[in-house]
Motif scaffolding. Structure first.
Motif, PDB file in Angstrom:
ATOM      1  N   SER A  66       0.711  -1.112  -0.030  1.00 42.54           N
ATOM      2  CA  SER A  66       0.093   0.071   0.089  1.00 42.54           C
ATOM      3  C   SER A  66       0.853   1.176  -0.028  1.00 42.54           C
ATOM      4  O   SER A  66       0.572   2.281  -0.846  1.00 42.54           O
ATOM      5  N   SER A  67       1.860   1.198   0.894  1.00 44.14           N
ATOM      6  CA  SER A  67       2.713   2.270   0.973  1.00 44.14           C
ATOM      7  C   SER A  67       3.521   2.746  -0.449  1.00 44.14           C
ATOM      8  O   SER A  67       3.415   3.889  -0.837  1.00 44.14           O
ATOM      9  N   ILE A  68       3.999   1.834  -1.126  1.00 45.36           N
ATOM     10  CA  ILE A  68       4.583   1.981  -2.452  1.00 45.36           C
ATOM     11  C   ILE A  68       3.578   2.539  -3.372  1.00 45.36           C
ATOM     12  O   ILE A  68       3.976   2.765  -4.590  1.00 45.36           O
ATOM     13  N   VAL A  78       0.429   4.980   5.883  1.00 43.46           N
ATOM     14  CA  VAL A  78      -0.496   3.883   5.639  1.00 43.46           C
ATOM     15  C   VAL A  78      -0.867   2.852   7.114  1.00 43.46           C
ATOM     16  O   VAL A  78       0.484   2.942   7.503  1.00 43.46           O
ATOM     17  N   TYR A  79      -1.894   2.564   7.407  1.00 47.19           N
ATOM     18  CA  TYR A  79      -2.124   2.006   8.896  1.00 47.19           C
ATOM     19  C   TYR A  79      -2.955   0.722   8.512  1.00 47.19           C
ATOM     20  O   TYR A  79      -4.005   0.902   7.911  1.00 47.19           O
ATOM     21  N   GLY A  80      -2.381  -0.515   9.058  1.00 46.57           N
ATOM     22  CA  GLY A  80      -3.207  -1.494   8.889  1.00 46.57           C
ATOM     23  C   GLY A  80      -4.619  -1.205   9.863  1.00 46.57           C
ATOM     24  O   GLY A  80      -4.303  -1.029  11.021  1.00 46.57           O
ATOM     25  N   ASN A 131      -5.841  -1.767   4.772  1.00 47.31           N
ATOM     26  CA  ASN A 131      -5.080  -0.548   5.041  1.00 47.31           C
ATOM     27  C   ASN A 131      -5.887   0.767   4.933  1.00 47.31           C
ATOM     28  O   ASN A 131      -6.504   0.792   3.993  1.00 47.31           O
ATOM     29  N   MET A 132      -5.582   1.392   5.722  1.00 46.78           N
ATOM     30  CA  MET A 132      -6.200   2.974   5.504  1.00 46.78           C
ATOM     31  C   MET A 132      -5.182   3.844   5.226  1.00 46.78           C
ATOM     32  O   MET A 132      -3.827   3.808   5.949  1.00 46.78           O
TER      33      MET A 132
END
Length: 136
Positions: A66-68, A78-80, A131-132
């Protein structure tokens, strides 16, 4: 794409990811792989791979994917926010590999499936991670 693997590895120094011996090994359009050893750091006392280690692997590879995938210049974090897993079989061999790919890639949430396989390519665990994505 190789630069992403290097950056991910560098950003995980001195964290749980490094402690558990995880390595970012492969990347492609919409997917990412992380390898983790099956050893004293990741096993239960009876020698079986710990389910919690599998969950840590799933959270790591899904969060990194998600981050990339969000634009760097926008400085998103990004937070799970949810994870579930089904442990299917006992791992054999010296390592497992988690491969993450998107099921849903929205502006604010990503749903990622992670398949964890052993050296024999046997499916060990299936995870789904939400992920948010927030402006940081």
């Amino acid at each position: 794409m190789e630069e992403y693997l290097q950056q991910l590895s560098e950003s995980c120094r001195h964290t749980l990811v490094e402690w558990l011996g995880m390595e970012f090994t492969a990347i492609g359009e919409g997917w990412l792989e992380v390898r983790m050893p099956v050893d004293h750091r990741t096993c239960r006392p009876d020698g079986a791979l710990h389910g919690g280690a599998n969950m840590a692997l799933a959270e790591t590879v899904s969060g990194a994917l998600s981050s990339i995938s969000v634009p760097r210049e926008l400085r998103y974090q990004v937070y799970g926010i949810e994870i579930n897993g089904n442990h299917i079989k006992r791992a054999s061999g010296r390592y497992v590999t988690g491969k993450a790919f998107f099921l849903h890639k929205g502006r604010r949430t990503h749903v990622v499936q992670v398949e964890i396989r052993d050296e024999d390519n046997t499916l060990i665990t299936v995870n789904r991670v939400t992920n948010m994505v927030v402006e940081g």
